[in-house]
Scaffold this motif. Structure first.
Motif, PDB file in Angstrom:
ATOM      1  N   GLU A   8       0.958  -1.245  -0.110  1.00  0.00           N
ATOM      2  CA  GLU A   8       0.071  -0.128  -0.025  1.00  0.00           C
ATOM      3  C   GLU A   8       0.982   1.329   0.076  1.00  0.00           C
ATOM      4  O   GLU A   8       0.651   2.277  -0.652  1.00  0.00           O
ATOM      5  N   ARG A  11       2.353   1.744  -3.375  1.00  0.00           N
ATOM      6  CA  ARG A  11       1.553   2.445  -4.251  1.00  0.00           C
ATOM      7  C   ARG A  11       1.270   3.712  -4.040  1.00  0.00           C
ATOM      8  O   ARG A  11       0.914   4.576  -4.927  1.00  0.00           O
ATOM      9  N   LYS A  14       3.969   5.907  -5.390  1.00  0.00           N
ATOM     10  CA  LYS A  14       3.844   5.844  -7.191  1.00  0.00           C
ATOM     11  C   LYS A  14       2.867   6.845  -7.457  1.00  0.00           C
ATOM     12  O   LYS A  14       2.889   7.585  -8.171  1.00  0.00           O
ATOM     13  N   ARG A  15       1.709   6.894  -6.589  1.00  0.00           N
ATOM     14  CA  ARG A  15       0.590   7.898  -7.073  1.00  0.00           C
ATOM     15  C   ARG A  15       1.181   9.182  -6.912  1.00  0.00           C
ATOM     16  O   ARG A  15       0.600  10.114  -7.539  1.00  0.00           O
ATOM     17  N   GLN A  23       9.704   3.938  -4.299  1.00  0.00           N
ATOM     18  CA  GLN A  23       8.723   2.916  -3.797  1.00  0.00           C
ATOM     19  C   GLN A  23       9.355   1.657  -3.170  1.00  0.00           C
ATOM     20  O   GLN A  23       8.881   1.194  -2.389  1.00  0.00           O
TER      21      GLN A  23
END
Length: 175
Positions: A8, A11, A14-15, A23
């Motif tokens: 999580e 991610r 990454k967002r 990451q």
């Protein structure tokens, strides 16, 4: 298998537009925590980082394999395989040995290793060595990108912290 919260966090990174290495850092951090909790040991800080990067690649983080000549060919091949597995491309597994057996063996071997590899001193030494191998331009570019992905609030906080540090250093040098 990495923990759900680690995936999580990666991610979320990454967002936020952060680099693949950032990451992957979430997985490396998880690995170091595992060693500190006593789940298994590592021979060195480099090994803890390598395990974390391998897990990150397999979880789909697009970390490039090490360049030719920087590590052994076996390590490079493993990184390429991990990356392919993470991207959903099948890496042909020629081994007939079961995954469970291999996993158990690996864990058993790591359990025999110590925990010193994940100590603050070992990690600090490894970080300095890795940074020293990189040219100044590359380190500077990474810092610039980090500042961009921080966002306005993050930059403001960082600037305040830097000012505080400078003030503290200035007052301590006068005495």
């Amino acid at each position: 298998m990495p923990e759900k919260k680690t995936i999580e966090r990666a991610r979320a990174d990454k967002r936020a537009g952060k680099a693949a290495s950032t990451q992957a850092g979430e997985f490396v951090k998880e690995e170091i925590d595992h060693v500190r909790e006593g789940k298994h040991g590592v021979r060195s800080a480099r090994q803890a980082v390598a395990i974390g990067l391998s897990k990150a690649r397999r979880a789909g983080v697009d970390v490039a394999p090490p360049s030719k000549g920087s590590t052994s060919e076996a390590t490079r091949k493993k990184a390429v395989k991990d990356r392919a597995a993470g991207q959903g491309k099948h890496a042909s597994s020629a081994s007939t040995e079961s995954k469970t057996k291999r996993s158990k063996t690996t864990t058993a071997v790591l359990k025999k290793e110590g925990e010193a590899g994940a100590s603050a001193a070992a990690l600090s030494q490894q970080t300095k060595k890795a940074a020293a191998r990189r040219p100044a331009a590359s380190r500077s570019a990474a810092a610039k990108k980090a500042a961009q992905t921080k966002g306005a609030a993050g930059r403001s906080t960082a600037a305040k912290k830097a000012a505080k540090t400078r003030a503290a250093r200035a007052s301590s040098s006068h005495h």
